[in-house]
Motif scaffolding. Structure first.
Motif: not given
Lengths: 172, 731
Positions: A164, A167-169, B684-688
């Motif tokens: 995650v 990927m989030a980065a 958290r994947l969509f945090r940004r």
């Protein structure tokens, strides 16, 4: 009586060999004609693909989110994650729901696959390390390659493929 | 009773009491009427001690007792509550908190904790006074009705019944000296010496005391004073002190007027002055030993014991019992407030959320069933009623989780006090809007960022006294915490009247850290916003308070996670204000559903002002402006901001929104109406993710995204800037 003892002895022996030859179970699926497999322990369920809501401004490997019994779960297109064109949705397309430990919490994630085929039981001795070259999939995504019958199955390292944090980065 | 559970309750209660005590200690200096705060701390410590006794927590009882004794002297105004004493009692408070925290681990306190405790006790000792009660000047003998005729039986006198121990003479005491001393306290009206136990001649021991006396004493003294006369002989003598009749009335009146909320009969009697503490302890010991001896036989009640053993007149005991009953009644009334664990509440709110979604789903299906079925209309009506009720339940459930921000603010009193002392700065803390309510989960998550901001303000914001003097500002700096509601959000401000942010220094630091390129032209606000960049810290000196590099970026992330925004206003030399805008709740909101390119989106209803057709109001398509009855507003297309390809419908709609200062139109394909929105976290994947504030589940089971209008506007503005400089979207 003597036979009974003999039998139970044999049973103990076979149990002992089973412990040495520990076999892990993997869920095999196909994606663009290739067969892949993931360690079954992180898989929670397999559902029919559908009901997806796209999230705008996301990298293409994030297909969107679905409602899994009241929780909102992101769905990843593995094929795009591997750097290939997006999956076409077909009749047998499935979403595999995984539960992954991420840091101190667990995250639920869906993975889109063409088709789920079977559960494979593979001994550690049957797994070869990932080839250093020759595959266009990033080496750290591959936990190993197993020969099952006449086929080669790529065992995925889900914690890397579906990290995650990584990927989030890529979002935003 | 489950003792462990009771202990847990005690721990929770004790913590609350300690909080109350701390608050009282910190506010007492500022309030004009100190008695309330002093009473509050006394009550807190008294209850902590009392309950600790129930669990046999002797360490706590001993420590709390000393603190209580000191506070008792403060309360009776024999001791002044100086700043030093407040500091000391605060230290004792911390130590008690430590001891109470230690109950849970059930281990014996660490040696350093014990040592710290002893040190506190030693520091408290000077405040304890001589230990002896002073001769009370207030003792107004109410003997007016009695003629001072000199006839013993007629006068209303104290009756002292003394039976000296055999060793009194050997110990160097002379019974006569007591009589002489009593004569100084009042008039000895009558004295009878008794030799009832006088032995046979052979057994006679000249050194043994055989004397007993019955004395009628007319004196205004209090019982405790009289008892103290016999302090040195009371261990081996029998001393009974029976009050005069008029005194009985005094006692009853006193008991009825007692302000304390005592639950123990004995404590009431002691407080009323009709029983001394030693007598109470003896009576309790007697009660315990009787219970031990006789087992099943009913034990004498404390009231009976004090009447028989210590000659407290029955009417006094009756009055005290009455008082005890009122207290118990009131306690029963207080029980109507129920404490519920936060987990249960969270579960309830989750379930209500599911109920809202299920209700919406039922309603959607009832609409679909229209026309076909015979009872379709009735079904639709029924689902409407259910949904109305669900809405009420939702509001009620959410209000259960609402707490006042005041408690969080009050915690900073201590920090401001301690830190300003440490840094040698004079800082006053002002609190406004302490009764503003918001969701408990938000309050909890707000504590850390708020702490950071406050410490920053104390450490870097407010200048040292000398600097302030040089700048001709008041020597004492002011830090203010305020909270208020504003159009569906809560605004929390932390402002100081310190030096303000130094823009040049921020810019220099940002260039040094590689956050901006040297020579970049930035607006003032852009420079100030650099403090929110990761890894930014302007502190010249790293103190143990702040300036460790984890700074405002963490604060902003925390606020982002709460779906809030943060902004800074600063004026060099005059001060800084940090303003946080937060949603009231994180669970369920009223939303407004819109559609674009076939997908549903939800706009929080509290930012929606009105809805209209784009066509008639369009001012300039090229510049994205609408003319709203003379007011020119910028607009943005949802499809464009989110880069969704596809054909734009012929008739477009506009949702006019207002978020803080910001006013704009959002153009969508269709308006779908109000919708109860249960906010589902996206992970958290969509945090940004930009422009998306969360997600929700529609009646159809589909996921819809909740728009973050402020971010959408920001996104649209950012994209325009490279093309052409235009008026920023700000009204």
């Amino acid at each position: 009586m003597a036979e009974l003892i003999k039998f139970s002895k044999r049973q103990t022996q076979s149990l002992a060999t089973a412990q040495v030859e520990k076999r892990e179970q993997y869920l095999a699926f196909t994606l663009g004609g290739e067969t892949f497999a993931m360690d079954i322990r992180s898989i929670r369920e397999v559902i029919q693909f559908g009901g997806i809501t796209e999230v705008p401004l996301m990298p293409p490997f994030i297909r969107g989110v679905i409602n899994l019994r009241g929780s909102v779960v992101p769905v990843i297109d593995l094929f795009v994650r591997f750097g290939r064109p997006a999956c076409a949705v077909a009749h047998r397309t499935c979403t595999v729901i995984l539960e992954l430990a991420q840091g101190d919490s667990t995250a639920e994630l869906g993975v889109m696959v063409d088709n789920v085929s079977e559960v494979l039981s593979i001994a550690a001795s049957e797994v070869e390390p990932a080839p250093a070259f020759g595959s266009d999939i990033r080496a750290e995504f591959i936990a190993g390659v197993a020969k099952v019958g006449e086929r080669f199955v790529i065992l995925l390292d889900v914690n890397h493929v579906l990290s995650v944090d990584e990927m989030a980065a890529l979002v935003g | 009773m489950d003792l462990d559970q009771a202990k847990q309750t005690y721990i929770i209660e004790a913590r609350e009491l300690l909080d109350a005590m701390e608050e009282a200690l910190l506010t007492v200096e500022e309030t004009s009427d100190r008695s309330e705060a002093i009473n509050a701390m006394f009550r807190a410590i008294h209850t902590i001690k009392g309950s600790a006794g129930l669990f046999g927590l002797d360490g706590i009882v001993r420590f709390a007792h000393t603190v209580e004794s000191v506070l008792d002297r403060v309360r009776s105004q024999t001791l002044e509550l100086t700043a030093d004493l407040i500091g000391l009692v605060l230290g004792c408070h911390d130590h008690l908190a430590l001891l109470i925290a230690g109950i849970q681990s059930e281990a014996d306190p660490a040696p350093e904790v014990v040592a710290a405790g002893e040190q506190f006790l030693a520091q408290l000792a000077p405040y304890l006074g001589g230990g002896l009660a002073k001769a009370a000047p207030a003792g107004h003998a109410s003997k007016a009705s009695v003629p001072a005729s000199g006839e013993a039986p007629g006068r209303d006198c104290w009756h002292l019944s003394l039976r000296f121990g055999r060793d009194v003479l050997r110990n160097g005491m002379d019974p006569l000296s007591f009589v002489r001393y009593l004569a100084t306290l009042g008039e000895i009206v009558h004295l009878t010496s008794l030799f009832g136990q006088f032995p046979e001649r052979d057994a006679f021991d000249p050194e043994a005391c055989q004397l007993g006396q019955e004395i009628e004493l007319d004196s205004p003294a209090e019982r405790a004073t009289l008892e103290d006369v016999f302090e040195f002989v009371r261990d081996d003598s029998q001393i009974r002190i029976i009050p005069p009749h008029a005194k009985v009335d005094d006692y009853i009146r006193l008991i009825q007027e007692l302000p304390e909320e005592d639950r123990f009969l004995g404590e009431i009697l002691v407080a009323g002055g009709c029983l001394t503490r030693r007598e109470l302890e003896e009576a309790l010991k007697l009660q315990r030993s009787e219970a031990g001896e006789e087992g099943a036989v009913p034990v004498r009640r404390l009231g009976a014991i004090v009447i028989q053993e210590h000659a407290v007149p029955p009417p006094v005991v009756a009055a005290a019992l009455e008082k005890q009953k009122t207290f118990q009644d009131r306690q029963a009334q207080e029980l109507r407030v129920v404490k519920v664990s936060a987990e249960k509440l969270d579960r309830l709110v989750d379930l209500v959320g599911e109920l809202v979604i299920a209700g919406a789903s039922a309603h959607a299906k009832a609409i679909l069933a229209q026309g076909g079925q015979p009872h379709a209309a009735a079904l639709l009506e029924a689902t409407l009623t259910v949904n109305e009720l669900v809405e009420e339940i939702r509001d009620n459930a959410l209000s259960l989780r609402m707490v006042q921000i005041g408690e969080t603010f009050n915690r900073f009193r201590r920090i401001v006090r301690d830190v300003s002392l440490e840094l040698g700065k004079a800082i006053e803390l002002e609190i406004h809007g302490a009764d503003t309510e918001l969701d408990k989960t938000i309050v909890e998550k707000l504590a850390d960022p708020l702490m950071h901001i406050v410490r920053n303000a104390i450490d870097h914001g407010i200048e040292p006294v000398e600097v302030r003097r040089a700048r001709s500002k008041p020597e004492s700096g002011t830090l203010s915490l305020s909270a208020r509601h504003e159009s569906g959000s809560i605004i929390i401000e932390v402002s100081d009247d310190g030096g303000g942010l130094n823009k040049d220094r921020i810019l220099a630091k940002a260039i040094e850290r590689g956050l901006v390129k040297a020579g970049a032209s930035l607006s003032d606000q852009e420079i100030i916003n650099l403090i929110f960049e990761p890894g930014f810290s302007t502190a010249d000196a790293v103190s143990n308070l702040s300036g460790r590099g984890v700074g405002m970026d963490v604060v902003r992330r925390n606020i982002d996670e709460l779906r809030g925004t943060i902004e800074v206003e600063t004026e060099q030399g005059l001060g800084t204000t940090l303003r946080m805008r937060l949603p009231l709740t994180l669970a369920i909101i009223d939303g407004f559903r819109v559609e674009a390119a076939g997908a549903s989106y939800v706009v929080p209803l509290d930012v929606v002002i009105e809805c209209l057709d784009l066509g008639p109001f369009l001012e300039s398509e090229q510049n994205h402006l609408i003319n709203l009855r003379g007011e020119v507003l910028p607009f943005l297309r949802l499809r464009e901001v989110f880069q969704i390809p596809g054909e734009v419908p012929a008739r477009e709609r506009v949702v006019v929104i207002q978020h803080g200062e910001l006013r704009a139109g959002i153009v969508v394909d269709r308006l779908l109406g109000e919708f109860q929105t249960v906010i589902k976290p996206m992970g958290r994947l969509f945090r940004r993710a930009k422009g998306i504030g969360g997600s929700t589940i529609l009646g159809t089971g589909e996921v819809a995204l909740i728009l973050d209008v402020a971010q959408m506007v920001q996104l649209a503005t950012e994209r325009q800037v490279p093309d052409r400089k235009r008026t920023p979207i700000l009204a």
